[in-house]
Design an enzyme around this catalytic site. Structure first.
Site, PDB file in Angstrom:
ATOM      1  N   ASP A 119       0.333  -3.420  -3.083  1.00 33.12           N
ATOM      2  CA  ASP A 119       1.538  -2.602  -3.106  1.00 33.12           C
ATOM      3  C   ASP A 119       2.613  -3.385  -2.346  1.00 33.12           C
ATOM      4  O   ASP A 119       2.305  -4.336  -1.620  1.00 33.12           O
ATOM      5  CB  ASP A 119       1.239  -1.263  -2.423  1.00 33.12           C
TER       6      ASP A 119
ATOM      7  N   ASP B   3       6.214  -1.895  -0.819  1.00 30.55           N
ATOM      8  CA  ASP B   3       6.811  -1.153   0.291  1.00 30.55           C
ATOM      9  C   ASP B   3       5.738  -0.520   1.171  1.00 30.55           C
ATOM     10  O   ASP B   3       4.869   0.203   0.680  1.00 30.55           O
ATOM     11  CB  ASP B   3       7.726  -0.041  -0.253  1.00 30.55           C
TER      12      ASP B   3
ATOM     13  N   ASP C 264      -0.663   1.438   1.082  1.00 33.33           N
ATOM     14  CA  ASP C 264      -0.526   2.325   2.240  1.00 33.33           C
ATOM     15  C   ASP C 264      -0.598   3.802   1.890  1.00 33.33           C
ATOM     16  O   ASP C 264      -0.378   4.652   2.761  1.00 33.33           O
ATOM     17  CB  ASP C 264       0.807   2.040   2.959  1.00 33.33           C
TER      18      ASP C 264
END
Length: 232
Positions: free
Chosen positions: A19, A21, A185
């Site tokens: 991922d 961001d 995240d």
């Protein structure tokens, strides 16, 4: 120390998908400023940074929709989305930085922990952020050479947690699902991995670690350093 919730060997991974961001980069402030600039322009109250950060992960349209309180007027929503995207394109690198230790971690993962790099592990980015700013950010922050592909939320017909992006990367890199892992995240990344049948790693230093309890990953790490440890 990494916490395993399912036994597997990260060192056997031939493809690691990241991922963007909240995993590789801290883009929180630029996203917050862009959302609040959009809200000001359309005479809405600004939002706290923590609130905006909690809306990140499902792509720009959902971020804007959540910030506006899920408006029913689609014309208004599209205008607001266009404003946000245009503002973010201009300001995406005002404050965005690579998380500390990420470059060293990527080198460790890529080299497979070997001093002599006989075979490098492939790595890719799969974000729900639009692809053009995703690639521009990766390039500007000096990370582009690490990745064989950088895909965004509009690269395919569907976004994460749909597995299409992961399956495309598996096919393009000739990697079996058993030898691939996604790192992110949020629960969105974990669900993406599950839907594609690959291993999952959750990082707790990003934007949405609280969502990892909704979809526990196979392994959890608290820092880029711990992520690198998985491949030693």
């Amino acid at each position: 120390m990494p916490r395993f919730h399912r036994p597997f060997d990260p060192r056997s991974m031939k493809l690691v998908i990241f991922d963007l961001d909240g995993t590789l980069i801290d883009s929180r402030l630029d996203l917050v400023h862009s959302v609040n600039a959009m809200l000001r322009d359309f005479e809405h109250a600004e939002l706290l940074g923590e609130v905006v950060a909690s809306y990140v992960g499902d792509g720009a349209p959902m971020l804007v929709r959540r910030a506006l309180g899920d408006p029913e007027n689609e014309t208004f929503f599209k205008q607001a989305l266009e404003y946000f995207l245009a503002y973010y394109r201009r300001h995406k690198l005002d404050h965005t930085v690579v998380y500390a230790e990420i470059p060293e971690t990527l080198k460790q993962i890529q080299s497979n922990g070997a001093e002599r790099k006989t075979t490098q592990r492939k790595m890719a980015v799969l974000s729900n952020k639009p692809v053009h700013p995703s690639r521009a950010i990766v390039e500007a922050l000096g990370l582009a050479d690490f990745f064989v592909r950088v895909y965004g939320g509009n690269s395919f017909e569907t976004k994460k947690p749909d597995p299409l992006g992961v399956r495309t990367l598996l096919k393009e890199t000739s990697t079996a699902p058993d030898h691939a892992m996604i790192v992110g995240d949020s629960s969105i990344d974990v669900l993406t991995g599950r839907n594609a049948g690959i291993a999952t790693c959750g990082v707790t230093y990003g934007f949405a670690p609280h969502t990892l309890c909704e979809a526990p990953p196979d392994v959890t790490v608290n820092s880029p350093h711990e992520l690198a440890e998985l491949f030693i």
